[in-house]
Design an enzyme around this catalytic site. Structure first.
Site, PDB file in Angstrom:
ATOM      1  N   LYS A  81       0.849  -1.198   0.000  1.00 42.32           N
ATOM      2  CA  LYS A  81       0.000   0.000   0.000  1.00 42.32           C
ATOM      3  C   LYS A  81       0.879   1.241   0.000  1.00 42.32           C
ATOM      4  O   LYS A  81       1.567   1.537   0.975  1.00 42.32           O
ATOM      5  CB  LYS A  81      -0.898   0.047   1.244  1.00 42.32           C
ATOM      6  CG  LYS A  81      -1.973   1.124   1.087  1.00 42.32           C
ATOM      7  CD  LYS A  81      -2.617   1.537   2.392  1.00 42.32           C
ATOM      8  CE  LYS A  81      -1.893   2.630   3.099  1.00 42.32           C
ATOM      9  NZ  LYS A  81      -1.765   3.899   2.358  1.00 42.32           N
ATOM     10  N   SER A 128       5.774   7.325   9.997  1.00 41.68           N
ATOM     11  CA  SER A 128       5.985   8.098  11.224  1.00 41.68           C
ATOM     12  C   SER A 128       5.998   7.192  12.459  1.00 41.68           C
ATOM     13  O   SER A 128       5.427   6.095  12.451  1.00 41.68           O
ATOM     14  CB  SER A 128       4.858   9.122  11.366  1.00 41.68           C
ATOM     15  OG  SER A 128       3.625   8.443  11.402  1.00 41.68           O
ATOM     16  N   VAL A 172       2.331   6.333  13.855  1.00 41.96           N
ATOM     17  CA  VAL A 172       1.629   5.236  13.173  1.00 41.96           C
ATOM     18  C   VAL A 172       2.384   3.922  13.404  1.00 41.96           C
ATOM     19  O   VAL A 172       1.773   2.869  13.602  1.00 41.96           O
ATOM     20  CB  VAL A 172       1.464   5.538  11.662  1.00 41.96           C
ATOM     21  CG1 VAL A 172       0.782   4.372  10.971  1.00 41.96           C
ATOM     22  CG2 VAL A 172       0.660   6.817  11.444  1.00 41.96           C
ATOM     23  N   GLU A 197      10.498   1.170  10.134  1.00 41.03           N
ATOM     24  CA  GLU A 197      11.496   2.186   9.769  1.00 41.03           C
ATOM     25  C   GLU A 197      10.813   3.529   9.938  1.00 41.03           C
ATOM     26  O   GLU A 197       9.981   3.925   9.124  1.00 41.03           O
ATOM     27  CB  GLU A 197      11.962   1.954   8.328  1.00 41.03           C
ATOM     28  CG  GLU A 197      12.565   0.560   8.181  1.00 41.03           C
ATOM     29  CD  GLU A 197      13.473   0.413   6.978  1.00 41.03           C
ATOM     30  OE1 GLU A 197      13.370   1.223   6.054  1.00 41.03           O
ATOM     31  OE2 GLU A 197      14.283  -0.530   6.985  1.00 41.03           O
ATOM     32  N   CYS A 228      13.775  10.851   6.007  1.00 37.92           N
ATOM     33  CA  CYS A 228      13.837  10.376   7.391  1.00 37.92           C
ATOM     34  C   CYS A 228      15.200  10.709   7.981  1.00 37.92           C
ATOM     35  O   CYS A 228      15.327  10.979   9.157  1.00 37.92           O
ATOM     36  CB  CYS A 228      13.576   8.879   7.446  1.00 37.92           C
ATOM     37  SG  CYS A 228      14.637   7.947   6.337  1.00 37.92           S
TER      38      CYS A 228
HETATM   39  P1  NAD Z   1       2.711   8.153   7.895  1.00 32.07           P
HETATM   40  O1  NAD Z   1       3.076   7.378   9.099  1.00 32.07           O
HETATM   41  O2  NAD Z   1       1.677   9.198   8.039  1.00 32.07           O
HETATM   42  O3  NAD Z   1       2.190   7.170   6.733  1.00 32.07           O
HETATM   43  C1  NAD Z   1       2.961   6.079   6.283  1.00 32.07           C
HETATM   44  C2  NAD Z   1       2.021   5.032   5.677  1.00 32.07           C
HETATM   45  O4  NAD Z   1       1.129   4.583   6.698  1.00 32.07           O
HETATM   46  C3  NAD Z   1       1.133   5.551   4.558  1.00 32.07           C
HETATM   47  O5  NAD Z   1       0.985   4.552   3.593  1.00 32.07           O
HETATM   48  C4  NAD Z   1      -0.178   5.842   5.254  1.00 32.07           C
HETATM   49  O6  NAD Z   1      -1.311   5.746   4.403  1.00 32.07           O
HETATM   50  C5  NAD Z   1      -0.219   4.752   6.305  1.00 32.07           C
HETATM   51  N1  NAD Z   1      -0.977   5.172   7.496  1.00 32.07           N
HETATM   52  C6  NAD Z   1      -1.196   6.434   7.961  1.00 32.07           C
HETATM   53  N2  NAD Z   1      -1.916   6.400   9.096  1.00 32.07           N
HETATM   54  C7  NAD Z   1      -2.146   5.106   9.360  1.00 32.07           C
HETATM   55  C8  NAD Z   1      -2.847   4.437  10.396  1.00 32.07           C
HETATM   56  N3  NAD Z   1      -3.420   5.093  11.393  1.00 32.07           N
HETATM   57  N4  NAD Z   1      -2.888   3.087  10.356  1.00 32.07           N
HETATM   58  C9  NAD Z   1      -2.272   2.388   9.376  1.00 32.07           C
HETATM   59  N5  NAD Z   1      -1.602   2.978   8.362  1.00 32.07           N
HETATM   60  C10 NAD Z   1      -1.550   4.313   8.346  1.00 32.07           C
HETATM   61  O7  NAD Z   1       4.084   8.744   7.316  1.00 32.07           O
HETATM   62  P2  NAD Z   1       4.284   9.700   6.057  1.00 32.07           P
HETATM   63  O8  NAD Z   1       3.853  11.074   6.426  1.00 32.07           O
HETATM   64  O9  NAD Z   1       3.721   9.080   4.834  1.00 32.07           O
HETATM   65  O10 NAD Z   1       5.880   9.637   5.894  1.00 32.07           O
HETATM   66  C11 NAD Z   1       6.762  10.440   6.600  1.00 32.07           C
HETATM   67  C12 NAD Z   1       7.340   9.686   7.787  1.00 32.07           C
HETATM   68  O11 NAD Z   1       8.026   8.505   7.347  1.00 32.07           O
HETATM   69  C13 NAD Z   1       8.407  10.506   8.500  1.00 32.07           C
HETATM   70  O12 NAD Z   1       8.260  10.358   9.886  1.00 32.07           O
HETATM   71  C14 NAD Z   1       9.723   9.886   8.018  1.00 32.07           C
HETATM   72  O13 NAD Z   1      10.803  10.109   8.873  1.00 32.07           O
HETATM   73  C15 NAD Z   1       9.330   8.442   7.929  1.00 32.07           C
HETATM   74  N6  NAD Z   1      10.254   7.690   7.061  1.00 32.07           N
HETATM   75  C16 NAD Z   1      11.157   6.825   7.631  1.00 32.07           C
HETATM   76  C17 NAD Z   1      12.094   6.154   6.838  1.00 32.07           C
HETATM   77  C18 NAD Z   1      13.119   5.234   7.433  1.00 32.07           C
HETATM   78  O14 NAD Z   1      13.794   4.544   6.682  1.00 32.07           O
HETATM   79  N7  NAD Z   1      13.285   5.176   8.748  1.00 32.07           N
HETATM   80  C19 NAD Z   1      12.089   6.361   5.453  1.00 32.07           C
HETATM   81  C20 NAD Z   1      11.151   7.250   4.911  1.00 32.07           C
HETATM   82  C21 NAD Z   1      10.233   7.904   5.731  1.00 32.07           C
END
Ligand code: NAD
Length: 515
Positions: free
Chosen positions: A166, A218, A221, A239, A273
């Site tokens: 997804k 994040s 989540v 991650e 990230c």
């Molecule tokens: P997010 O957590 O809002 O969403 C990530 C994914 O989870 C999306 O597909 C989203 O639709 C889904 N999601 C959102 N809310 C959810 C819920 N309540 N239940 C289940 N799934 C849910 O993150 P984002 O805003 O898309 O991405 C940015 C974040 O990702 C930042 O915190 C960044 O640091 C992190 N990130 C980490 C890495 C790493 O390798 N550590 C890499 C890239 C991004």
């Protein structure tokens, strides 16, 4: 807004222009459940396919990506906003790097590994077999919308798993592109599945019969997903976010450090990230460094990522703009100075001026929470121990960078930092190189995603079998009569520290065992 949902459609927008780029159908619950069932069925076929056959399919995907790189780069930039140069380098080239690595090394990495058992077990052999896990649920964010999914998909497929992926709804157009590439690779039906939607689609997926979750996103989540996986007792790789520090020591080359930190903090508009989100500069070079980096920031070209000269594209959406403004306002209220930038740019799209802040401290959100924007807060330090303490003073522990011309100091600091990756005299590049681990400490997540994390290791041990007078039976079998004393002697022979002590233990007992 870079996406909206309407009548079961996700409308995707270009964050640089706010123009609509496509409609993508939301995947409904019955369809998601059907897909998971299909992936379970396909697993039986895919997992029993030889590794070379699986690699052939990966090569098909690899070839499509190379031949369509221009179209792919345009779609990434239109849906995510990053400059074209970054779409080529950090999305397409990074994807190909991972794929090439596993196409070349996958068979060897996944071949059975023999384990040396030592002289106590002369008739026995052990090896590890790497079995696939099953159906993997892959949930990904919007910030590296092509590279992150393909990095996970490559490892999922080569290890014999099937998956449901997804993408973030924000980048559904890029998800569609990934689905299209997978379909055209000829991969058997049911092996590679893509679903579309927001957290509701993720919830349905998490509620299905999946065998592992790989989540990138994040920390908030991630915690929720960890709870679900704990209840289901399935493994999860998380991650998550970061608040990565850079430490600049007095002996650094200031031009070099400023240029490197600028790129580490601002590329992808600061939405990585592992973006540099806090900079600690030693007192002697603090003023020169802040002047130098501010002057570099002022030279950056901000605009639509499709324009060749653009260095910095838009943020992904309005929420990001609001969060960055909030962090800057909070910092200024608490005494921070804005050296350059500091406000949104009035034009279509979600543009924010790259910003340098000084006079910052750890009471400010900009030094504690993930800002995820083009903001460089800089803090002065006197002693190296103080910098290490400040750098470790975060709930996150993803990555860090150290800038110095002294290797010994660099290594000492690197070892003291509480995070999963440390770059010395660079940052952010080689994020998740396929040969290196990539894992967060603290709230940056857990469970790395090496190729072995997509497998269940199985230990197989076999004995050559008993031949009277030639090969003995296992010495620990019944009967025990007379063995306690021999075991006691054996412990001395094996584990006493000096040779002399070992020699005084009874060799006769060992001969008894071997009978
Ligand atoms: P997010 O957590 O809002 O969403 C990530 C994914 O989870 C999306 O597909 C989203 O639709 C889904 N999601 C959102 N809310 C959810 C819920 N309540 N239940 C289940 N799934 C849910 O993150 P984002 O805003 O898309 O991405 C940015 C974040 O990702 C930042 O915190 C960044 O640091 C992190 N990130 C980490 C890495 C790493 O390798 N550590 C890499 C890239 C991004």
């Amino acid at each position: 807004m870079s996406y909206t949902t309407k009548e079961n459609l996700i409308e995707c927008f270009n964050p640089a222009t706010q123009e609509k780029i496509s409609d993508v159908q939301i995947t409904q619950e019955p369809e998601i459940r059907r897909m998971v069932k299909k992936a379970e069925g396909a697993f039986l076929i895919w997992s029993s396919l030889g590794i070379q056959k699986k690699i052939e399919y990966l090569k098909n995907i690899y070839d499509i990506i190379i031949s369509e790189k221009n179209n792919i780069a345009q779609t990434i930039t239109k849906n995510n906003g990053k400059p074209l140069a970054e779409s080529y380098l950090t999305e397409i080239a990074s994807t190909l790097q991972v794929m090439e690595y596993f196409i070349k090394n996958g068979a060897n990495l996944l071949s059975n590994k023999e384990i040396a058992l030592g002289p106590l077990y002369p008739t026995k052999k052990s090896f590890i077999e790497y079995e696939p896990i099953g159906v993997i649920g892959i949930i990904e964010p919007w910030n590296y919308p092509f590279y992150l999914p393909f990095s996970v998909i490559t490892k999922t497929l080569i290890t014999g798993n099937t998956f449901i992926f997804k993408p973030s709804s924000t980048v559904s157009a890029i998800g569609k592109l990934i689905e299209d590439i997978l379909t055209r690779s000829g991969i058997p039906e049911g092996v590679a599945n893509v679903i579309y939607g927001d957290s509701r689609a993720a919830d349905i997926l998490l509620d299905s019969e999946i065998d592992k979750v790989v989540f990138t996103g994040s920390a908030s989540v991630g915690k929720k997903i960890a709870e679900i996986c704990l209840k289901k007792l399935i493994p999860v790789c998380l991650e998550l976010g970061g608040k990565d520090p850079a430490i600049v020591i007095n002996d650094s080359n200031i031009d070099y450090a400023a240029g490197g930190i600028l790129w580490g903090a601002i590329s992808n508009c600061g939405q990585a990230c592992a973006s540099i989100e806090r900079v600690y500069v030693q007192a002697e070079i603090y003023n020169e460094f802040t002047d130098r980096i501010s002057s570099l920031v002022r030279q950056l070209k901000i605009g639509d990522g499709l324009v060749d000269e653009t260095d910095v594209g838009p943020l992904i959406n309005e929420e990001q703009l609001i969060k960055i403004e909030d962090h800057i306002n909070d910092a200024v209220k608490k005494g921070a100075k804005v050296l350059c930038g500091g406000k949104r740019i009035v034009r279509d799209g979600y543009f924010f001026e790259p910003t340098v802040l000084t006079n910052v401290n750890h009471s400010m959100k900009v030094m504690q929470e993930e800002t995820f924007g083009p903001v460089i807060p800089i803090m002065r330090f006197e002693e190296i121990e103080e910098a290490i303490h400040l750098a470790n003073g975060s709930k996150y522990g993803l990555a860090a960078s150290v800038w110095t011309s002294n290797n010994d100091i660099a290594k000492k600091i690197a070892s003291s930092l509480n995070c999963g990756t440390v770059w010395i005299n660079d940052s952010l590049f080689l994020q998740a190189h396929p040969a290196c681990p990539w894992t967060g400490y603290k709230e940056s997540g857990y469970g790395s995603s090496t190729i072995y994390d997509f497998t269940k290791p199985k230990h197989i041990n076999f004995d050559k079998g008993y031949i009277p007078g030639i090969r003995p039976k296992s010495y620990w079998w019944y009967p025990y009569k007379g063995k306690a004393g021999s075991y006691s002697d054996l412990i001395e022979v094996l584990y006493k520290p000096t040779l002399k002590e070992k020699a005084t233990a009874s060799f006769k007992t060992i001969l008894d065992f071997l009978k």
